[in-house]
Design an enzyme around this catalytic site. Structure first.
Site, mmCIF file in Angstrom:
data_model
loop_
_atom_site.group_PDB
_atom_site.id
_atom_site.type_symbol
_atom_site.label_atom_id
_atom_site.label_comp_id
_atom_site.label_asym_id
_atom_site.label_seq_id
_atom_site.Cartn_x
_atom_site.Cartn_y
_atom_site.Cartn_z
ATOM 1 N N CYS A 172 0.730 -1.226 0.034
ATOM 2 C CA CYS A 172 -0.065 -0.053 0.088
ATOM 3 C C CYS A 172 0.938 1.300 -0.005
ATOM 4 O O CYS A 172 0.333 2.329 0.081
ATOM 5 C CB CYS A 172 -1.005 -0.084 1.436
ATOM 6 S SG CYS A 172 -1.956 -1.669 0.966
ATOM 7 N N HIS B 122 -1.702 8.873 5.180
ATOM 8 C CA HIS B 122 -2.039 7.635 4.867
ATOM 9 C C HIS B 122 -3.470 7.388 5.350
ATOM 10 O O HIS B 122 -4.443 6.873 4.749
ATOM 11 C CB HIS B 122 -1.166 6.709 5.424
ATOM 12 C CG HIS B 122 -1.112 5.236 5.059
ATOM 13 N ND1 HIS B 122 -1.195 4.800 3.656
ATOM 14 C CD2 HIS B 122 -1.478 4.135 5.665
ATOM 15 C CE1 HIS B 122 -1.508 3.697 3.600
ATOM 16 N NE2 HIS B 122 -1.752 3.090 4.703
ATOM 17 N N GLU C 189 -0.208 7.280 13.062
ATOM 18 C CA GLU C 189 0.244 8.387 12.134
ATOM 19 C C GLU C 189 0.216 9.716 12.828
ATOM 20 O O GLU C 189 1.269 10.490 12.702
ATOM 21 C CB GLU C 189 -0.822 8.470 10.904
ATOM 22 C CG GLU C 189 -0.232 9.424 9.684
ATOM 23 C CD GLU C 189 -0.768 9.053 8.529
ATOM 24 O OE1 GLU C 189 -1.810 8.280 8.194
ATOM 25 O OE2 GLU C 189 -0.136 9.727 7.525
ATOM 26 N N LYS D 252 -8.563 8.911 1.864
ATOM 27 C CA LYS D 252 -9.367 7.678 1.871
ATOM 28 C C LYS D 252 -10.789 7.669 2.466
ATOM 29 O O LYS D 252 -11.465 6.843 2.420
ATOM 30 C CB LYS D 252 -8.326 6.930 2.573
ATOM 31 C CG LYS D 252 -7.059 6.493 2.035
ATOM 32 C CD LYS D 252 -6.246 5.246 2.592
ATOM 33 C CE LYS D 252 -4.776 4.918 1.903
ATOM 34 N NZ LYS D 252 -3.954 6.007 1.879
ATOM 35 N N HIS E 294 -9.413 2.775 0.379
ATOM 36 C CA HIS E 294 -7.974 2.388 0.375
ATOM 37 C C HIS E 294 -7.701 1.764 -0.952
ATOM 38 O O HIS E 294 -8.103 0.443 -1.427
ATOM 39 C CB HIS E 294 -7.462 1.457 1.517
ATOM 40 C CG HIS E 294 -6.140 1.447 1.460
ATOM 41 N ND1 HIS E 294 -5.345 1.482 0.671
ATOM 42 C CD2 HIS E 294 -5.385 1.179 2.452
ATOM 43 C CE1 HIS E 294 -4.056 1.465 0.815
ATOM 44 N NE2 HIS E 294 -3.969 1.162 2.109
ATOM 45 N N PHE F 82 1.482 -2.848 4.431
ATOM 46 C CA PHE F 82 1.725 -4.361 4.928
ATOM 47 C C PHE F 82 3.169 -4.643 5.039
ATOM 48 O O PHE F 82 3.784 -4.149 4.128
ATOM 49 C CB PHE F 82 0.747 -5.275 4.164
ATOM 50 C CG PHE F 82 -0.235 -6.089 4.877
ATOM 51 C CD1 PHE F 82 -1.011 -5.170 5.407
ATOM 52 C CD2 PHE F 82 -0.594 -7.188 4.227
ATOM 53 C CE1 PHE F 82 -2.109 -5.841 6.192
ATOM 54 C CE2 PHE F 82 -1.797 -7.894 4.944
ATOM 55 C CZ PHE F 82 -2.384 -7.148 5.548
#
Lengths: 401, 87, 408
Positions: free
Chosen positions: C165, C298, C309, C330, C335, C394
């Site tokens: 991602c 993110h 974050e 997002k 996502h 990930f």
């Protein structure tokens, strides 16, 4: 900005040729034998399928039991190669300066990806193990290695099919040029999987006879292999300062793409030639001073023809050409890195390990080497021009110690 | 299936996970808390949940997640949904 | 030696709130929600029934039927977005040396729908021979940049960086590197991912998906929304762009990468990798935390990500953290996996052009653990000079990209 000279100062490998440089050197004299696979977790083949696997390899013996329960074969191959090659280095290096990782792989673990899907089809989407999902991202093997060695400086994965291993080294070379970090462990990785084998069978590139015959005019396809080869890369000054053994210099490297491939168009080899020229220019050598070419030829006639024509266009048809895949099969994302490893072995021995078979009629216009021959080696071109169109070239240069 | 059989199945999984995570296996008891006493993480708990669902052919709603805290609590939850399934 | 300056001159966008630059931008400024009950994907068995699907993508608008038949949805997205970006950049490729143009792409899953199709055929027919012989070659994620290269006859440096991602930022960063190293003059860079049953099932099994919509930074945030899309940037050297009077959105100032080296599926709660990436991004771009006007987060909408974050930004930005505007698009598009940071980079380019920061929608209740200014619900006209886009992944990959409005 002055270009940094990048050298290879460490090796970690698990491959059909062995698990360190000495074993690989020996196997280039006494080639490894094929084995077969047939049954996988959710699927199996009607009959055994020929392939090359690492001969003596036990991940638990190398890595210990801890942390392996939910890891797949691709991750275990990578962790084992890293452990054999770089465990001490990683442990002794302070965390903030620890080498980054850059792994080339065509599929990551497509065995895990396909099994996750198969499991959700067979048993339902609400029963699959969430731990198994972690293995389905292509960067999972690299990430697992970063976790094992607390390597926070870089975790990159490169996936350009058969060229992944060479392209990972090229990417790492560029990041070292930028000075982002001091050392990168880069290389290639691929596992044998049901899904990749099935894919090759369906698209007709898997050899039905199990014979690996690179450049043969009657080649009938590839035999699959698996393995991992990793290299510690760093600027020569850094290596000299710490008194490291230098295996070779990566004097030049480049990649590109031949857009004529895959569309029924005829390649004129110009894209590959441009790539090799760029690598030679970077290495400040004339293509004529390359003593031999370690090609990516695999026995798949379509790909071999492209590469043979490309090599002839780039360095002429007189230069000796070898195909290390005749020893290991097509290891996909690992194959480029394994070729670099074999070239290092040959360079040290001043030897060219040709195709280990009685000479057969080849497709031309290059002349492949059969059997072994002695020669003084200063520069090797490791190349791959895949049937998908990816072109990659790395020039290895001997460094006087 | 009696509670002891359920507990045995869960205990086997927890032992596997603990060994893999290099945790102290002496701390695995039926009433020890997975996270606070044994040191498991949230991924491991998700796996415990998933394994119970698969092994016992039941569906455990997400709302039960906070109750999956020990081997005994797990067994009680499994029994509850086995009973619902049987009913 | 003076470093080469690298600018963004063209954009291509495929998202659940619209395909095309204008469609996307107008919807994003309005704060449109693209997370809806799934129509093309059968989610009847899954706990979550919503996600982000690109419903207005018509492959016929970009590719012939025979071209479509040769590639998966991810490649189709990427090609369509590349066409948009080249057109937007007003670049005439025939005037350029094709070996001096690079392609640098990212993805999480590659072409998962191809593998899904093949395995379903195998189970349905109970024999692998029913799998079309042309299908396997469409699966490797390397086919995405390959399809772009073939379509536009581009022979320059060519790479696919599947770092899940965060892949878009990795790909854009490497394109920037290649231009600064003098390997290429320009690049097509970005990311693409189609809706993936593997990702949807996996995130469901991790209990990471929201049952309805994504609410980044909200106290009651309930998870991320699996989505699909593509983002492509055309990037080139500043001098060349100015010479041909190209429209310039923004300058790429630098980027930073890192890794949590913690767990495969959850971020390090101490934010280790994110801190490394953000600090390096600032350092490589040679900008100070004080000069940052906005952060494109993110911001997935999971409890762990948004909390971590916030911590990362506070650690690196210090006292300024609370006053920096930081939103998550997002909240609108979900996502989009490997496309996410590429779409976000394109959105950042548009924000710099229009001097409007996009909002975090679905925001109702502040979370003390996410005490940043997330531009709640309404887009904000503001001065945007230098901005950052974060992307995490990930396996612990982290990245921060630094962009600036072009000065003098």
């Amino acid at each position: 900005m002055k270009r940094k000279r990048i050298v290879i100062t460490g090796i970690g490998t698990i491959s059909p040729l062995g698990n360190d440089l000495n074993e690989v050197t020996a196997s280039l004299v006494t080639p490894p034998r094929q084995t077969t696979v047939q049954t996988f977790p959710f699927h199996s083949f009607d009959k055994p399928v020929s392939c090359f696997k690492p001969a003596s390899y036990d991940p638990v013996a190398i890595l210990g039991k801890k942390g392996l329960r939910t890891k797949d074969d691709a991750t275990k191959l990578l962790l084992s190669a890293a452990e054999l090659g770089f465990k001490t280095l990683m442990e002794e290096c302070p965390e903030e300066r620890r080498p980054g990782l850059c792994i080339g792989t065509a599929f990551g673990s497509v065995q895990s990806i396909g099994d996750f899907l198969s499991d959700s089809i067979v048993n339902g989407v609400n029963t699959v193990n969430p731990q198994a999902f972690a293995n389905t991202v292509i960067n999972a093997p690299a990430g697992n290695a970063n976790i094992r060695y607390l390597a926070r400086n870089l975790s990159s994965t490169i996936s350009t099919g058969f060229n992944s291993g060479l392209d990972a080294i090229i990417y790492a070379f560029d990041l070292l040029q930028r000075g982002y970090l001091e050392q990168i462990i880069a290389g290639g990785l691929e596992e044998i999987s049901y899904y990749a084998l099935l894919g090759c069978m369906r698209s007709g590139i898997l050899s039905p006879t199990g014979a690996v015959r690179p450049f043969a005019d009657d080649g009938d396809g590839i035999v699959m292999g698996e393995g991992c080869a990793l290299f510690l890369m760093e600027p020569v000054e850094t290596a000299q300062k710490r008194g490291a053994l230098i295996h070779a210099e990566i004097a030049g490297c480049a990649n590109g793409f031949d857009p004529a491939t895959g569309r029924g168009k005829t390649s004129d080899g110009s894209a590959f030639r441009t790539v090799v020229s760029a690598a030679c220019a970077q290495a400040e050598i004339d293509p004529g001073s390359i003593e031999f070419v370690a090609s990516g030829a695999s026995g798949n006639p379509a790909g071999d023809r492209l590469e043979a024509a490309g090599i002839a266009a780039a360095v002429g048809s007189g230069t000796p050409v070898v195909a290390y895949k005749s020893y290991t099969g097509e290891c996909y994302g690992a194959s480029g890195a394994i070729s670099v490893l074999c070239a290092l072995a040959d360079m040290k021995k001043n030897r060219i390990s040709g195709i280990p078979a009685a000479p057969y009629s080849s497709i031309g216009p290059v002349r492949p080497v059969f059997g072994g021959m002695d020669a003084t080696i200063r520069h090797v071109l490791v190349s791959s021009f895949s049937c998908d169109g990816n072109c990659s070239a790395i020039i290895l240069k001997k460094v006087n110690e | 299936m009696n509670q002891e059989a359920i507990k045995t199945a869960i205990r086997e999984l927890i032992t596997d996970i603990a060994e893999d995570m290099d945790l102290d296996q002496a701390k695995i008891t039926d009433d020890a808390l997975f996270i606070d006493d044994m040191g498991l993480d949230s991924m491991a708990l998700l796996e415990v949940l998933a394994t119970m669902e698969k092994k016992f052919g039941i569906s455990i709603p997400e709302s039960e997640f906070p109750n999956i805290t020990s081997i005994t609590k797990c067994a009680v939850t499994v029994e509850k949904y086995l009973a619902e399934k049987g009913a | 030696m003076q470093r080469k300056r690298v600018v963004i001159t063209g954009l291509g966008l495929i998202t659940p709130i619209g395909c095309g630059i204008d469609t996307f931008w107008k919807a994003a400024v309005r704060g449109e929600n693209g997370i809806r009950p799934l129509r093309n994907f059968d989610a009847s068995e899954h706990r979550t029934k919503t996600g982000g699907e690109v419903l207005d993508f018509n492959a016929d608008d970009y590719l012939s039927k025979s071209e479509q038949a040769r590639m998966g949805r991810s490649s189709q997205f990427a090609l369509a977005a590349t066409k948009m970006a080249l057109e937007d950049a007003r670049i005439d490729l025939s005037q350029h040396d094709h070996s001096r143009i690079g392609i640098s792409m990212g993805t999480t899953m590659g072409e998962p729908q191809i593998l899904e199709q093949a395995i379903k055929i195998k189970y349905a027919a109970n024999e692998a021979e029913k799998i079309p012989s042309t299908l396997p070659r469409q699966y490797p994620c390397a086919s995405i940049p390959a399809n772009i290269a073939r379509y536009f006859s581009i022979s320059g440096p060519h790479i696919m960086i599947p770092t899940a991602c965060a892949a878009g930022n990795y790909a854009i960063g490497y394109a920037f590197d290649m231009i600064q190293l003098g390997k290429i003059d320009a690049a097509i860079a970005g990311g693409s991912d189609p809706f993936s049953g593997i990702a949807f099932t996996g995130f469901n099994r991790l209990l990471a998906t929201t049952p309805d919509v994504a609410r980044p930074f909200d106290k009651n945030r309930s998870g991320m929304a699996v989505s699909e899309g593509a983002g492509i940037l055309f990037v080139e050297e500043l001098d060349a762009a100015q010479k041909r009077n190209a429209p310039i959105y923004a300058e790429i100032r630098g980027y930073g990468l890192g890794c949590d080296a913690f767990k495969m599926t959850i971020p390090d709660p101490s934010g280790s990798g994110g801190i490394v990436a953000l600090k390096r991004g600032l350092e490589h771009a040679e900008v100070s935390p004080e000069s940052i006007d906005y952060i494109c987060a993110h911001g997935t909408g999971t409890v762990e990500n948004d909390k971590t974050e916030t911590l990362i930004v506070k650690e690196v930005m210090g006292g300024r953290a609370k006053s920096i505007s930081m939103s998550s698009i997002k909240s609108m598009i979900g996502h989009t996996m490997g496309a996410a940071s590429a779409v976000e980079a394109a959105a950042c380019a548009l924000m710099l052009k229009h001097q409007i920061a996009l909002p975090t929608i679905n925001y109702n209740e502040p979370d003390p653990e996410c005490d940043i200014d997330c531009i709640p619900n309404t887009a904000r006209p503001m001065k945007l000079g230098t901005i950052i886009s974060n992307a995490y992944a990930f396996a612990g990959n982290t990245s921060s990209l630094v962009l600036s409005a072009l000065k003098g």
